[in-house]
Design an enzyme around this catalytic site. Structure first.
Site, PDB file in Angstrom:
ATOM      1  CE  LYS A 132      88.145  25.156  42.037  1.00 19.96           C
ATOM      2  NZ  LYS A 132      86.914  25.378  41.255  1.00 19.96           N
TER       3      LYS A 132
HETATM    4  P1  NAD Z   1      79.687  26.907  49.925  1.00 21.96           P
HETATM    5  O1  NAD Z   1      80.843  26.875  50.851  1.00 21.96           O
HETATM    6  O2  NAD Z   1      78.971  28.198  49.707  1.00 21.96           O
HETATM    7  O3  NAD Z   1      78.573  25.815  50.358  1.00 21.96           O
HETATM    8  C1  NAD Z   1      78.861  24.472  50.598  1.00 21.96           C
HETATM    9  C2  NAD Z   1      77.646  23.833  51.259  1.00 21.96           C
HETATM   10  O4  NAD Z   1      77.888  22.434  51.437  1.00 21.96           O
HETATM   11  C3  NAD Z   1      77.334  24.397  52.649  1.00 21.96           C
HETATM   12  O5  NAD Z   1      75.932  24.498  52.807  1.00 21.96           O
HETATM   13  C4  NAD Z   1      77.873  23.328  53.588  1.00 21.96           C
HETATM   14  O6  NAD Z   1      77.237  23.333  54.854  1.00 21.96           O
HETATM   15  C5  NAD Z   1      77.553  22.093  52.776  1.00 21.96           C
HETATM   16  N1  NAD Z   1      78.309  20.932  53.213  1.00 21.96           N
HETATM   17  C6  NAD Z   1      79.605  20.862  53.596  1.00 21.96           C
HETATM   18  N2  NAD Z   1      79.905  19.615  53.973  1.00 21.96           N
HETATM   19  C7  NAD Z   1      78.778  18.883  53.838  1.00 21.96           C
HETATM   20  C8  NAD Z   1      78.449  17.520  54.080  1.00 21.96           C
HETATM   21  N3  NAD Z   1      79.353  16.676  54.556  1.00 21.96           N
HETATM   22  N4  NAD Z   1      77.193  17.118  53.794  1.00 21.96           N
HETATM   23  C9  NAD Z   1      76.270  17.984  53.317  1.00 21.96           C
HETATM   24  N5  NAD Z   1      76.513  19.274  53.086  1.00 21.96           N
HETATM   25  C10 NAD Z   1      77.753  19.713  53.339  1.00 21.96           C
HETATM   26  O7  NAD Z   1      80.260  26.318  48.544  1.00 21.96           O
HETATM   27  P2  NAD Z   1      79.661  26.505  47.078  1.00 21.96           P
HETATM   28  O8  NAD Z   1      80.371  27.636  46.438  1.00 21.96           O
HETATM   29  O9  NAD Z   1      78.174  26.466  47.109  1.00 21.96           O
HETATM   30  O10 NAD Z   1      80.226  25.192  46.384  1.00 21.96           O
HETATM   31  C11 NAD Z   1      79.584  23.924  46.507  1.00 21.96           C
HETATM   32  C12 NAD Z   1      80.106  23.007  45.413  1.00 21.96           C
HETATM   33  O11 NAD Z   1      79.853  23.610  44.136  1.00 21.96           O
HETATM   34  C13 NAD Z   1      81.616  22.740  45.448  1.00 21.96           C
HETATM   35  O12 NAD Z   1      81.861  21.428  45.003  1.00 21.96           O
HETATM   36  C14 NAD Z   1      82.168  23.741  44.449  1.00 21.96           C
HETATM   37  O13 NAD Z   1      83.406  23.334  43.911  1.00 21.96           O
HETATM   38  C15 NAD Z   1      81.058  23.703  43.406  1.00 21.96           C
HETATM   39  N6  NAD Z   1      81.028  24.878  42.543  1.00 21.96           N
HETATM   40  C16 NAD Z   1      80.821  26.129  43.040  1.00 21.96           C
HETATM   41  C17 NAD Z   1      80.753  27.211  42.161  1.00 21.96           C
HETATM   42  C18 NAD Z   1      80.475  28.602  42.651  1.00 21.96           C
HETATM   43  O14 NAD Z   1      80.239  29.475  41.801  1.00 21.96           O
HETATM   44  N7  NAD Z   1      80.440  28.858  43.935  1.00 21.96           N
HETATM   45  C19 NAD Z   1      80.921  27.022  40.784  1.00 21.96           C
HETATM   46  C20 NAD Z   1      81.120  25.724  40.310  1.00 21.96           C
HETATM   47  C21 NAD Z   1      81.160  24.658  41.198  1.00 21.96           C
END
Ligand code: NAD
Length: 549
Positions: free
Chosen positions: A239
């Site tokens: 990461k």
């Molecule tokens: P992103 O940045 O696209 O979206 C994050 C979302 O969370 C946004 O809508 C944001 O407004 C919201 N958010 C932030 N703080 C918040 C809070 N305090 N309360 C409620 N909502 C809040 O990120 P993403 O890529 O969708 O990733 C989200 C999660 O999924 C992370 O934990 C990431 O590690 C995990 N993840 C993502 C992927 C991927 O392919 N993008 C893969 C595996 C895991």
């Protein structure tokens, strides 16, 4: 190196065990220690008050204190002093719970050997020292405790357990970039952590967020190892991250930051070494800049150095939506297992970024009624259902959900406690805790985010019969299609979307059924079962490769 001699406090009421342990400790020339032994907890606490103990060896069952209370009182008296539990064979479960509650390790008294005792002490002291530094973060502690819990259930080889507790390679960088007015140079911290190098190249996203630190990145790297192994992908976990708020940067600033960060970590990434991908705060565009910077350095285009890049640069069809799509494949399989009819079910989704918005969209396509959704700006509730298209249109215009007209605004805490069949978490870590686990009203908790549930909350959910799709399974769709993208990149192939989705479904469902079977056979929760699946595979590989030299 340890500061010698190590000052040990042994709190043990059984005189035979006391003597045995003292003999074993003096038998190991590698470990010079001064041992002070007491029989009662009260004497131990008085001794700790003098503030010169390096480590406590603790029997949990004493004349003046019993079980976990013994540990809690020691930790309260000296929170910074690490504790190793001494247990008898019929109390191992209690010892495992003590490790979950913050003890560093446990040792079974009846088969104690000098080498195991001394190694546990040395390793505990070095872990305690690492905790004093940047490693010390709630997320890294959670990842370690989850791993230790799985290790205890599977009776993991001691050598492997200690090897896997910390990442193999870590790069910490600080680097500058110009703000747009050119009079300001901002210096930020960046990280790239590779947890296990034995399985093939390492793989893992890059996060831009103002709270990123080494501990968080290390935890995410460790989870990537278990996730890739659970999916049987030929990768170890990694990461990366930069401690910066990306929403405060212009696009040009983001580009300069990304290019310089890439240059800083360029020696340890590459299509055969370590392959980054998007995570929170980064996207396809960031991956395109990363690929371009790397390609400029080596003199030719190297699309396979990153995944999650735009399709026109060699990205894979289906990658953008893969995490949400995968989560919904797994929700469907879980619903079938639970006898839940999704066409009559309701769902709440926390987070409306990449993972959350696609999860909401695919759930709606499956006929599920979306009654709640949230992002950083607000939570929204409508018992009659929210239109995903209308939510997406609102966010496209206003960037956030706040101000969406057809719903009641609620807090993120209230959102988690809404009555629903499926609660999908797709935002941040540390959302389900001991405080709210009792109040969740869903039947199925689907983790799209990494690390959203605390360890103690897991026990409550298990006791309450809430079915959990743990993160390393639930959000593995992303890394699985990233793997497809990498395979297509190194072979110059392109697969159709149908082919990609079919392969994704096969891999996820295979992992789901293996996890479900293990959880059922061993009467353990889904997270521990998924971890054991992943850890077993890494262990087998590590043992086959052996130790160099
Ligand atoms: P992103 O940045 O696209 O979206 C994050 C979302 O969370 C946004 O809508 C944001 O407004 C919201 N958010 C932030 N703080 C918040 C809070 N305090 N309360 C409620 N909502 C809040 O990120 P993403 O890529 O969708 O990733 C989200 C999660 O999924 C992370 O934990 C990431 O590690 C995990 N993840 C993502 C992927 C991927 O392919 N993008 C893969 C595996 C895991």
């Amino acid at each position: 190196m340890l500061d010698l001699p190590v000052r040990l406090l042994l709190i043990e009421d059984n005189p035979l065990h006391r003597r045995l342990i003292q003999q074993l400790l003096t038998a190991d020339p590698q470990l010079q220690c001064e041992v002070e032994a007491v029989e009662r907890l009260a004497d131990g606490l008085a001794r700790l008050a003098r503030n010169d103990v390096d480590l406590v060896l603790l029997d949990l069952v004493l004349p003046d204190s019993q079980e976990l209370e013994t540990l809690l009182r020691v930790r309260l008296a000296a929170p910074q002093v690490p504790v190793v539990i001494l247990t008898s064979l019929d109390d191992v479960k209690l010892a495992a719970r003590a490790v979950e509650s913050g003890a560093y390790d446990y040792l079974v008294k009846s088969n104690l050997k000098s080498t195991a005792l001394s190694r546990s002490i040395r390793y505990t002291l070095s872990r305690a020292r690492a905790r004093g530094g940047e490693w010390d973060s709630p997320m890294f502690r959670l990842a370690q405790q989850q791993f230790l819990k799985a290790a205890q259930y599977m009776d993991l080889d001691d050598n492997i357990r200690q090897r896997l507790l910390f990442p193999q390679r870590t790069q910490v960088v600080s680097f500058p970039f110009f703000r747009d007015d050119r009079s300001q140079v901002e210096t930020v911290f960046g990280y790239r952590v590779q947890h296990v190098l034995s399985m093939g190249p390492t793989k893992g996203g890059i996060r831009y967020h103002q709270d990123v630190d080494l501990g968080e990145v290390a935890a995410l790297a460790m989870w990537m190892t278990w996730k890739c192994a659970l999916m049987k992908l030929p990768f170890g976990g990694a990461k990366g991250g930069v401690r910066v708020d990306p929403t405060s940067l212009s696009k040009r600033e983001l580009q300069r930051l990304t290019r310089r960060y890439t240059a800083e970590i360029i020696d340890i990434i590459g299509p055969d070494r370590d392959i980054p991908a998007p995570d929170m705060g980064t996207d396809e565009q960031v991956m395109a800049w990363l690929m371009d910077t790397y390609s400029q350095q080596v003199g030719h285009a190297v699309p396979a150095v990153v995944t999650g890049k735009p399709v026109v640069l060699g990205g894979s069809l289906g990658r953008k939506e893969a995490t949400g799509r995968g989560l919904v494949y797994l929700i469907k399989a879980s619903a079938e297992h639970l006898g839940l009819d999704l066409s009559r079910a309701s769902a709440v989704v926390q987070g409306f970024g990449n993972v959350g918005s696609y999860t909401a969209r695919f759930l709606a396509e499956a006929g599920v009624k979306l009654v709640g959704v949230s992002d950083v700006s607000t939570g929204l509730f409508n018992p009659n259902g929210l239109s995903v298209d209308a939510l997406l249109a609102h966010v496209a215009e206003h960037r956030v959900l706040a101000g969406f007209p057809d719903a009641e605004a609620i807090s993120n805490q209230e959102l988690l406690e809404l009555d629903c069949d499926v609660l999908a978490l797709a935002a941040l870590q540390n959302q389900v805790t001991v405080e709210n686990a009792d109040r969740l009203k869903c039947r199925l908790l689907a983790e799209g985010a990494n690390g959203p549930t605390m360890l103690e909350a897991d026990d409550i959910l298990f006791e309450r019969g809430i079915f959990v799709l743990p993160d390393i399974l639930g959000n593995a769709g992303g890394v699985t299609v990233s793997y497809f993208e990498w395979v297509q990149g190194i072979q110059n192939l392109t697969w159709t979307l149908e082919e990609i989705n079919a392969r994704l479904q096969t891999i996820l469902l295979d992992a789901f059924h293996r996890t479900l079977k293990r959880a059922g056979d061993n009467h353990i929760d889904m997270r521990t079962a998924a971890l054991i699946e992943g850890v077993s595979r890494v262990t087998e590989a590590k043992l086959l490769r052996g130790v160099f030299p």
